[in-house]
Design a protein around this motif. Structure first.
Motif, mmCIF file in Angstrom:
data_model
loop_
_atom_site.group_PDB
_atom_site.id
_atom_site.type_symbol
_atom_site.label_atom_id
_atom_site.label_comp_id
_atom_site.label_asym_id
_atom_site.label_seq_id
_atom_site.Cartn_x
_atom_site.Cartn_y
_atom_site.Cartn_z
ATOM 1 N N GLN A 105 0.827 -1.206 0.000
ATOM 2 C CA GLN A 105 0.000 0.000 0.000
ATOM 3 C C GLN A 105 0.861 1.256 0.000
ATOM 4 O OE1 GLN A 105 -1.925 -2.312 3.288
ATOM 5 N NE2 GLN A 105 -3.341 -0.601 3.107
ATOM 6 N N ASN A 108 -2.060 8.451 -0.524
ATOM 7 C CA ASN A 108 -2.998 8.865 -1.565
ATOM 8 C C ASN A 108 -2.831 10.349 -1.853
ATOM 9 O OD1 ASN A 108 -5.113 8.937 -3.359
ATOM 10 N ND2 ASN A 108 -6.701 8.947 -1.800
ATOM 11 N N GLY A 119 2.215 1.910 4.614
ATOM 12 C CA GLY A 119 1.078 1.004 4.612
ATOM 13 C C GLY A 119 -0.153 1.746 5.089
ATOM 14 N N LEU A 121 -3.860 3.364 5.765
ATOM 15 C CA LEU A 121 -4.969 3.919 5.003
ATOM 16 C C LEU A 121 -5.100 5.402 5.304
ATOM 17 C CD1 LEU A 121 -7.548 4.135 7.276
ATOM 18 C CD2 LEU A 121 -7.309 1.672 7.056
ATOM 19 N N ASP A 168 0.485 8.253 -7.118
ATOM 20 C CA ASP A 168 -0.758 8.414 -6.358
ATOM 21 C C ASP A 168 -1.255 9.846 -6.358
ATOM 22 O OD1 ASP A 168 1.646 8.641 -4.400
ATOM 23 O OD2 ASP A 168 0.026 9.673 -3.359
ATOM 24 N N ARG A 195 -7.693 1.771 -5.903
ATOM 25 C CA ARG A 195 -8.117 2.538 -4.730
ATOM 26 C C ARG A 195 -9.405 1.950 -4.186
ATOM 27 N NH1 ARG A 195 -9.774 8.818 -4.910
ATOM 28 N NH2 ARG A 195 -11.811 7.930 -5.378
ATOM 29 N N LEU A 246 -7.910 3.481 0.620
ATOM 30 C CA LEU A 246 -6.713 2.644 0.619
ATOM 31 C C LEU A 246 -6.193 2.545 -0.798
ATOM 32 C CD1 LEU A 246 -9.106 1.241 2.559
ATOM 33 C CD2 LEU A 246 -7.182 -0.191 3.186
ATOM 34 N N TRP A 248 -3.943 0.319 -3.020
ATOM 35 C CA TRP A 248 -3.250 -0.959 -3.169
ATOM 36 C C TRP A 248 -2.407 -0.903 -4.444
ATOM 37 C CZ3 TRP A 248 -3.875 -3.943 1.019
ATOM 38 C CH2 TRP A 248 -5.056 -3.798 1.785
ATOM 39 N N ASN A 249 -1.097 -1.041 -4.304
ATOM 40 C CA ASN A 249 -0.186 -0.986 -5.452
ATOM 41 C C ASN A 249 -0.077 -2.378 -6.076
ATOM 42 O OD1 ASN A 249 1.939 -0.763 -7.269
ATOM 43 N ND2 ASN A 249 3.083 0.643 -5.984
#
Length: 347
Positions: A105, A108, A119, A121, A168, A195, A246, A248-249
């Motif tokens: 993660q 953003n 990591g 959120l 991001d 996302r 969140l 997520w890559n």
């Protein structure tokens, strides 16, 4: 038509950037198979969670004697005064050979600026008019960890978005849970990141700090990240709207030669279920009346807010707040099986 669509997206972005709200990063406190909301007192709960927030988080967190604001000595979230706990399921990639790997993660970006986390959120508190902050002991759940039917999910409140860049800070699409956002986890190889958005109810019955299903004491009033509309008579108290984002890559998993041969979605949550099972847990833990003051004084984004006594920590400070697993097991690297089931024990 294309120019009209682009203009609409730009307007949505501007409106989001202009709206006063708390928007801040929370780094991972721990990745652990515990859940004090749904499975209090249990180690090795049915599935894995990633937890952020105050370090008093534990397997029981009995609301009668556990106040995160009083017991935590640090928080992995941006504001020093926010000792709440926030957690979600973990996204995994399943490879063709049957092994699993936790999807990494990142923070953003977007029109309100980039957030930095290790990591974890990003959390939003979105007011709509006069709102009443949560009370000590308040907790709630959004989503259903056992659901497999996307039609049973409000796509305006729980959704996924395909992010076509690993940057991001490049804004993609319109408001959260709109446009082409989907309940299911996207599978296009053009997705570099996914996302995930989880929006909580913003109306409260004004009496119960929790309920047996952790949902009946609250209610939605509309959909989307708007702060919510007018509350129903059954739940008349307007709350700040809590939203998780969140990132997520998935960029390192886009080689289809390692995807399952049966055509199934290689991305899933730690329950071994896809997007319809996405869910989030919330346990309130702001110090004193700091959240109420933040809402009353229009505190904005992740910045210091002297009027409410809010102090923004540096990324190094909130990244340093971590906790050892209470259900020790391997959760990183390539795993032969998902960390789930079969080991649950009561403390």
């Amino acid at each position: 038509m294309q120019w009209a669509s682009l203009a609409a997206v730009a307007l949505l972005a501007q409106n989001a950037a202009a709206q006063n709200m708390l928007r801040f990063a929370c780094s991972q406190l721990v990745v652990d198979r515990v859940d004090p909301l749904v499975n209090p007192g249990m180690r090795y709960t049915p599935h894995l969670h990633q937890i952020v927030g105050g370090n008093s988080f534990n397997i029981t967190m009995d609301p009668a004697n556990h106040d995160p604001a009083a017991l935590s000595t640090c928080t992995s979230c941006n504001f020093k005064e926010d000792l709440s706990n926030y957690w979600t399921a973990v996204m995994f990639f399943k490879a063709r050979n049957g092994t699993y790997k936790r999807v990494p993660q990142v923070g953003n970006g977007g029109p309100q600026g980039q957030l930095v986390n290790k990591g974890g959120l990003d959390v939003y508190y979105i007011p709509s008019g006069k709102v009443t902050a949560f009370k000590p002991g308040f907790r709630m759940l959004a989503g259903n960890a056992a659901n497999t039917d996307p039609k049973k999910v409000s796509s305006g409140n729980i959704c996924h978005r395909c992010w076509t860049s690993t940057n991001d800070n490049t804004f993609v699409g319109g408001a959260p849970c709109s446009g082409s956002d989907s309940v299911d986890i996207p599978t296009s190889t053009s997705c570099k990141m996914i996302r995930q958005t989880i929006i909580f109810p913003a109306c409260w019955d004004g009496k119960n700090l929790d309920s047996p299903d952790h949902q009946s004491h609250v209610a939605y009033s509309g959909s989307g990240a708007t702060g919510g509309g007018s509350c129903p008579s059954t739940h008349p108290v307007k709350l700040p709207q809590v939203m998780y984002e969140l990132m997520w890559n998935v960029s390192s998993f886009m080689d289809k030669s390692i995807w399952p041969t049966d055509g199934s979605n290689p991305f899933m949550y730690s329950m071994n279920i896809g997007g319809p099972a996405a869910h989030g847990d919330y346990v309130f833990g702001w110090q004193g009346d700091s959240l109420q003051k933040a809402m009353d004084n229009n505190c904005n984004l992740n910045k210091d807010c002297p009027a409410a006594g809010l102090h923004a920590q540096t990324a190094d400070q909130y990244n340093a707040c971590t906790k050892a697993q209470q259900a020790p097991e391997q959760v990183d690297g390539w795993l032969a099986a998902l960390p789930m089931g079969g080991e649950s024990v009561r403390a």
